[in-house]
Design an enzyme around this catalytic site. Structure first.
Site, PDB file in Angstrom:
ATOM      1  CE  LYS A 124      -4.020   1.852   2.501  1.00 34.78           C
ATOM      2  NZ  LYS A 124      -4.967   1.992   1.401  1.00 34.78           N
TER       3      LYS A 124
HETATM    4  C1  LIG Z   1      -6.600   0.239  -3.898  1.00 36.81           C
HETATM    5  C2  LIG Z   1      -7.286  -0.328  -2.706  1.00 36.81           C
HETATM    6  N1  LIG Z   1      -7.817  -1.560  -2.778  1.00 36.81           N
HETATM    7  C3  LIG Z   1      -8.457  -2.109  -1.737  1.00 36.81           C
HETATM    8  C4  LIG Z   1      -8.603  -1.437  -0.541  1.00 36.81           C
HETATM    9  C5  LIG Z   1      -9.317  -2.070   0.598  1.00 36.81           C
HETATM   10  O1  LIG Z   1      -8.400  -2.432   1.614  1.00 36.81           O
HETATM   11  P1  LIG Z   1      -8.818  -2.451   3.132  1.00 36.81           P
HETATM   12  O2  LIG Z   1     -10.056  -3.270   3.223  1.00 36.81           O
HETATM   13  O3  LIG Z   1      -7.660  -3.069   3.828  1.00 36.81           O
HETATM   14  O4  LIG Z   1      -9.035  -1.047   3.548  1.00 36.81           O
HETATM   15  C6  LIG Z   1      -8.055  -0.150  -0.416  1.00 36.81           C
HETATM   16  C7  LIG Z   1      -8.172   0.599   0.841  1.00 36.81           C
HETATM   17  O5  LIG Z   1      -7.270   0.633   1.612  1.00 36.81           O
HETATM   18  C8  LIG Z   1      -7.376   0.406  -1.513  1.00 36.81           C
HETATM   19  O6  LIG Z   1      -6.872   1.627  -1.434  1.00 36.81           O
END
Ligand SMILES: Cc1ncc(COP(=O)(O)O)c(C=O)c1O
Length: 315
Positions: free
Chosen positions: A158
């Site tokens: 991330k």
């Molecule tokens: C690109 C992306 N995909 C998926 C998610 C979903 O991840 P999470 O459920 O850990 O927040 C996020 C959010 O953080 C994101 O930015």
């Protein structure tokens, strides 16, 4: 939504005033996007503030740093305890928590090794991400932008840089009158939204893209998979062709910000009957029941914050 500032931000082991959490314009991160971060919710069940899946989020943060060879001086448990302290100190819950690890002010060139690591954790109130229509469902489109391809930028990390791609997806969607865009991966399979994973229901089974289709391993995605298995809903992780979005019985986004948001149309084609379907509702009921403290925390997802004397804010 404008950020509502709080009193303190955690920086490299110390709580500093919100306005002092600054970096130099020549920091490596400003020039080259060298940051990894998390978005975490702290909920407000009747028993007091509780951070959702703190271990998994913090582990993903450290994994993101490891992928980018960023040395971090803090262990997972130290960062979790910093988050707990921050919620307590700022007295703000429910809230959104944003830990960021970045490469700071060091060298001007691309080589990141000589720029110091800075760790910040912020928290602030935040409401619904995909708007107040989130209960009825949102209108989404398939983006003309492809999600980052394998072996370009790692989708499992991330990183701030990945969100340049997300911004293109989001801006295009908004300009064309949609709430969110769904990107396809480099092979044309459904990948994810700009900030959410995507699920569909087809013939009663829940389907989502596997991690090999350029998706972030979402913590909410994992929570939904766990809930579905516990409820006896069949779960399939396999490549989703674009057209399945159009003929799915149900579809929804998952994410820390979006939580579980139904998708009522894709490219102006109604998903199912265009109303929130039974599988989505069953999963929402379990998810929101747990985070609101109405149901037992049977998966062990909540880290309680021993509340101080301050009162929670309402958002
Ligand atoms: C690109 C992306 N995909 C998926 C998610 C979903 O991840 P999470 O459920 O850990 O927040 C996020 C959010 O953080 C994101 O930015």
């Amino acid at each position: 939504m404008a950020i509502q500032k709080t009193e303190k931000i955690w920086h490299n082991g110390k709580l500093i005033p919100w306005d002092d959490a600054q970096i130099h314009v020549m920091s490596h991160v400003v020039n080259y996007g060298s940051s990894v971060f998390e978005g975490i919710r702290c909920y407000a069940p009747p028993t007091g503030p509780a951070i959702f899946r703190a271990q998994e989020h913090t582990q993903r943060l450290l994994d993101s740093a490891k992928i980018y060879r960023i040395d971090v001086d803090y262990a997972r448990e130290e960062l979790i305890s910093a988050m707990v302290d921050l919620v307590k100190t700022n007295g703000i819950w429910p809230c959104y928590m944003r830990p960021i690890i970045l490469r700071g002010y060091g060298e001007a060139g691309v080589n990141p090794f000589n720029s110091p690591t800075e760790v910040f954790i912020c928290n602030y109130p935040w409401g619904k991400y995909l708007g107040s229509d989130a209960e009825q469902g949102v209108d989404a489109c398939v983006s003309s932008w492809t999600r980052i391809a394998p072996n370009t930028l790692p989708a499992m990390a991330k990183s701030g840089a990945n969100y340049m791609n997300s911004q293109l997806i989001k801006m295009e969607a908004i300009i064309n009158g949609y709430v969110e865009g769904i990107a396809l991966d480099a092979n044309g399979y459904v990948s994810e939204g700009s900030g959410e994973n995507v699920f569909i229901v087809r013939n009663g089974a829940l389907q989502t893209a596997p991690l090999g289709n350029s998706v972030l391993p979402g913590i909410t995605r994992d929570s939904v998979l766990q809930i579905a298995r516990a409820l006896g809903i069949p779960v399939i992780e396999q490549g989703i062709p674009r057209e399945l979005l159009y003929i799915a019985e149900e579809a929804f986004f998952t994410g820390t910000a979006a939580e579980i948001t139904p998708i009522r149309s894709v490219d102006k084609i109604s998903v199912g009957k265009g109303v929130t379907g039974a599988v989505t509702k069953a999963i929402q009921k379990e998810f929101y029941g747990i985070v609101r403290g109405e149901k037992a925390d049977r998966f062990g997802w909540l880290t309680p914050v021993p509340a101080g004397s301050k009162q929670p804010v309402s958002v």
